[in-house]
Scaffold this motif. Structure first.
Motif, PDB file in Angstrom:
ATOM      1  N   TYR A 105     -24.677  -1.216  -8.362  1.00 17.34           N
ATOM      2  CA  TYR A 105     -25.326  -1.871  -7.225  1.00 17.34           C
ATOM      3  C   TYR A 105     -25.238  -3.394  -7.328  1.00 17.34           C
ATOM      4  O   TYR A 105     -25.114  -4.091  -6.314  1.00 17.34           O
ATOM      5  N   ASN A 106     -25.321  -3.914  -8.557  1.00 17.73           N
ATOM      6  CA  ASN A 106     -25.153  -5.362  -8.716  1.00 17.73           C
ATOM      7  C   ASN A 106     -23.768  -5.807  -8.284  1.00 17.73           C
ATOM      8  O   ASN A 106     -23.585  -6.932  -7.813  1.00 17.73           O
ATOM      9  N   LYS A 107     -22.786  -4.925  -8.415  1.00 18.93           N
ATOM     10  CA  LYS A 107     -21.423  -5.252  -7.993  1.00 18.93           C
ATOM     11  C   LYS A 107     -21.283  -5.192  -6.477  1.00 18.93           C
ATOM     12  O   LYS A 107     -20.771  -6.126  -5.855  1.00 18.93           O
ATOM     13  N   VAL A 108     -21.736  -4.091  -5.876  1.00 14.20           N
ATOM     14  CA  VAL A 108     -21.541  -3.933  -4.430  1.00 14.20           C
ATOM     15  C   VAL A 108     -22.565  -4.726  -3.622  1.00 14.20           C
ATOM     16  O   VAL A 108     -22.398  -4.919  -2.413  1.00 14.20           O
ATOM     17  N   CYS A 109     -23.637  -5.183  -4.283  1.00 13.27           N
ATOM     18  CA  CYS A 109     -24.643  -6.020  -3.615  1.00 13.27           C
ATOM     19  C   CYS A 109     -24.691  -7.407  -4.239  1.00 13.27           C
ATOM     20  O   CYS A 109     -25.751  -8.030  -4.341  1.00 13.27           O
ATOM     21  N   SER A 110     -23.541  -7.884  -4.665  1.00 11.25           N
ATOM     22  CA  SER A 110     -23.448  -9.245  -5.196  1.00 11.25           C
ATOM     23  C   SER A 110     -23.767 -10.241  -4.081  1.00 11.25           C
ATOM     24  O   SER A 110     -23.742  -9.895  -2.893  1.00 11.25           O
ATOM     25  N   PRO A 111     -24.081 -11.472  -4.419  1.00 12.07           N
ATOM     26  CA  PRO A 111     -24.339 -12.473  -3.379  1.00 12.07           C
ATOM     27  C   PRO A 111     -23.209 -12.568  -2.358  1.00 12.07           C
ATOM     28  O   PRO A 111     -23.454 -12.710  -1.162  1.00 12.07           O
ATOM     29  N   ARG A 112     -21.985 -12.496  -2.827  1.00  8.82           N
ATOM     30  CA  ARG A 112     -20.838 -12.559  -1.919  1.00  8.82           C
ATOM     31  C   ARG A 112     -20.826 -11.373  -0.965  1.00  8.82           C
ATOM     32  O   ARG A 112     -20.573 -11.527   0.237  1.00  8.82           O
ATOM     33  N   GLN A 113     -21.104 -10.178  -1.487  1.00 10.83           N
ATOM     34  CA  GLN A 113     -21.104  -8.983  -0.650  1.00 10.83           C
ATOM     35  C   GLN A 113     -22.253  -9.025   0.365  1.00 10.83           C
ATOM     36  O   GLN A 113     -22.076  -8.652   1.529  1.00 10.83           O
ATOM     37  N   LEU A 114     -23.418  -9.440  -0.081  1.00  5.95           N
ATOM     38  CA  LEU A 114     -24.557  -9.549   0.839  1.00  5.95           C
ATOM     39  C   LEU A 114     -24.268 -10.558   1.943  1.00  5.95           C
ATOM     40  O   LEU A 114     -24.565 -10.318   3.121  1.00  5.95           O
ATOM     41  N   THR A 115     -23.679 -11.676   1.554  1.00  2.33           N
ATOM     42  CA  THR A 115     -23.320 -12.694   2.543  1.00  2.33           C
ATOM     43  C   THR A 115     -22.329 -12.144   3.556  1.00  2.33           C
ATOM     44  O   THR A 115     -22.470 -12.345   4.767  1.00  2.33           O
ATOM     45  N   ALA A 116     -21.321 -11.425   3.080  1.00  3.68           N
ATOM     46  CA  ALA A 116     -20.301 -10.867   3.978  1.00  3.68           C
ATOM     47  C   ALA A 116     -20.926  -9.874   4.960  1.00  3.68           C
ATOM     48  O   ALA A 116     -20.545  -9.833   6.138  1.00  3.68           O
ATOM     49  N   ARG A 117     -21.878  -9.065   4.492  1.00  7.97           N
ATOM     50  CA  ARG A 117     -22.509  -8.085   5.388  1.00  7.97           C
ATOM     51  C   ARG A 117     -23.375  -8.765   6.445  1.00  7.97           C
ATOM     52  O   ARG A 117     -23.404  -8.341   7.608  1.00  7.97           O
ATOM     53  N   ILE A 118     -24.058  -9.832   6.047  1.00  5.75           N
ATOM     54  CA  ILE A 118     -24.869 -10.558   7.023  1.00  5.75           C
ATOM     55  C   ILE A 118     -23.979 -11.246   8.054  1.00  5.75           C
ATOM     56  O   ILE A 118     -24.275 -11.258   9.255  1.00  5.75           O
ATOM     57  N   VAL A 119     -22.875 -11.809   7.590  1.00  5.20           N
ATOM     58  CA  VAL A 119     -21.919 -12.434   8.516  1.00  5.20           C
ATOM     59  C   VAL A 119     -21.420 -11.391   9.518  1.00  5.20           C
ATOM     60  O   VAL A 119     -21.336 -11.658  10.724  1.00  5.20           O
ATOM     61  N   ALA A 120     -21.093 -10.198   9.037  1.00  2.83           N
ATOM     62  CA  ALA A 120     -20.627  -9.135   9.933  1.00  2.83           C
ATOM     63  C   ALA A 120     -21.713  -8.735  10.934  1.00  2.83           C
ATOM     64  O   ALA A 120     -21.426  -8.466  12.102  1.00  2.83           O
ATOM     65  N   LEU A 121     -22.954  -8.712  10.475  1.00  2.00           N
ATOM     66  CA  LEU A 121     -24.058  -8.358  11.358  1.00  2.00           C
ATOM     67  C   LEU A 121     -24.246  -9.416  12.437  1.00  2.00           C
ATOM     68  O   LEU A 121     -24.485  -9.100  13.616  1.00  2.00           O
ATOM     69  N   LEU A 122     -24.124 -10.677  12.055  1.00  2.00           N
ATOM     70  CA  LEU A 122     -24.214 -11.753  13.042  1.00  2.00           C
ATOM     71  C   LEU A 122     -23.066 -11.669  14.046  1.00  2.00           C
ATOM     72  O   LEU A 122     -23.271 -11.838  15.256  1.00  2.00           O
ATOM     73  N   GLU A 123     -21.871 -11.406  13.555  1.00  2.00           N
ATOM     74  CA  GLU A 123     -20.715 -11.334  14.451  1.00  2.00           C
ATOM     75  C   GLU A 123     -20.823 -10.165  15.420  1.00  2.00           C
ATOM     76  O   GLU A 123     -20.271 -10.223  16.530  1.00  2.00           O
ATOM     77  N   LEU A 124     -21.528  -9.131  15.027  1.00  2.00           N
ATOM     78  CA  LEU A 124     -21.762  -8.003  15.922  1.00  2.00           C
ATOM     79  C   LEU A 124     -22.489  -8.439  17.197  1.00  2.00           C
ATOM     80  O   LEU A 124     -22.296  -7.860  18.264  1.00  2.00           O
ATOM     81  N   GLN A 125     -23.293  -9.493  17.082  1.00  2.00           N
ATOM     82  CA  GLN A 125     -24.068  -9.956  18.225  1.00  2.00           C
ATOM     83  C   GLN A 125     -23.189 -10.556  19.327  1.00  2.00           C
ATOM     84  O   GLN A 125     -23.632 -10.710  20.456  1.00  2.00           O
ATOM     85  N   LYS A 126     -21.958 -10.894  18.985  1.00  2.00           N
ATOM     86  CA  LYS A 126     -21.041 -11.415  20.012  1.00  2.00           C
ATOM     87  C   LYS A 126     -20.594 -10.332  20.976  1.00  2.00           C
ATOM     88  O   LYS A 126     -20.113 -10.628  22.065  1.00  2.00           O
ATOM     89  N   THR A 127     -20.733  -9.071  20.566  1.00  2.00           N
ATOM     90  CA  THR A 127     -20.194  -7.962  21.359  1.00  2.00           C
ATOM     91  C   THR A 127     -21.162  -7.454  22.419  1.00  2.00           C
ATOM     92  O   THR A 127     -20.794  -6.586  23.214  1.00  2.00           O
ATOM     93  N   VAL A 128     -22.389  -7.964  22.422  1.00  2.00           N
ATOM     94  CA  VAL A 128     -23.405  -7.486  23.364  1.00  2.00           C
ATOM     95  C   VAL A 128     -23.921  -8.669  24.172  1.00  2.00           C
ATOM     96  O   VAL A 128     -24.348  -9.675  23.608  1.00  2.00           O
ATOM     97  N   ARG A 129     -23.880  -8.548  25.481  1.00  2.00           N
ATOM     98  CA  ARG A 129     -24.383  -9.609  26.347  1.00  2.00           C
ATOM     99  C   ARG A 129     -25.566  -9.130  27.157  1.00  2.00           C
ATOM    100  O   ARG A 129     -25.576  -8.011  27.669  1.00  2.00           O
TER     101      ARG A 129
END
Length: 213
Positions: free
Chosen positions: A28-52
């Protein structure tokens, strides 16, 4: 059937061994590293572009505007990240979206920013509740909170004005190091006795910072 190599062997957590737990925590420390957490949050934010919606801007642009306003105001990293993520749960739980953002960041940010996130939608209601026949001053139920004025300021300076098509905001890539800084902290760094401090990750002293490139 035996577990795959490197995997824990239990079929019920009640039967796990220390070796199992060390393996799972490390994974879990590997798959939830700071880099991985950051990437998932970025993806979640980018998802917001798809809904108006009928709002002047999509939630993605609104978030970038709010974070940029905080940046220009000289706000802390915690506040900038709070602005960036404040509406990240709005498409999942609209009436309670602040608590979703607050929950994601709870292990990493101080009480003030956590409280602001968890309650900001009520304070934002000051600007529109009355148009829906409701009391725009509902925020007054929280007037005894030590973070009341800070939440009023959050909405007034960062959230409410961030629907402006003319405003030039920083790109999401600019804010990734801020996200990484926050997610590089040990969960519940502010409370060494927090009952969730050891959950899943095993209470490692600190993630090794993994700067985005």
């Amino acid at each position: 059937m035996p577990p795959p190599p490197g995997h824990a062997s239990f079929t019920s957590l009640a039967d796990c061994t220390r070796e199992d737990v060390v393996k799972t925590a490390a994974s879990y420390n590997k798959v939830c590293s700071p880099r991985q957490l950051t990437a998932r949050i970025v993806a979640l934010l980018e998802l917001q572009k798809t809904v108006r919606t009928a709002d002047p801007l999509d939630l993605y642009t609104h978030a970038l505007q709010a974070a940029t306003r905080a940046l220009q105001d000289g706000a802390s990293t915690d506040m900038i990240v709070a602005c960036l993520l404040h509406d990240v749960g709005e498409l999942f739980s609209p009436a309670n979206h602040g608590e979703l953002a607050a929950a994601i960041l709870r292990p990493y940010i101080p009480d003030k920013e956590h409280w602001i996130l968890a309650h900001h939608e009520v304070f934002q209601g000051y600007y529109y509740y009355h148009h829906l026949g409701a009391d725009r001053n509902k925020r007054e139920v929280y007037k005894d909170s030590p973070y009341y004025e800070a939440t009023v300021e959050f909405c007034e300076k960062y959230d409410a004005p961030s629907f402006d098509r003319r405003f030039v905001h920083k790109p999401l890539k600019f804010f990734e190091p801020y996200l990484l800084e926050v997610f590089s902290r040990q969960p519940y760094w502010f409370d060494t006795q927090h009952p969730k401090r050891v959950a899943v990750l095993g209470g490692a002293s600190k993630h090794t910072p993994d700067p985005l490139t």
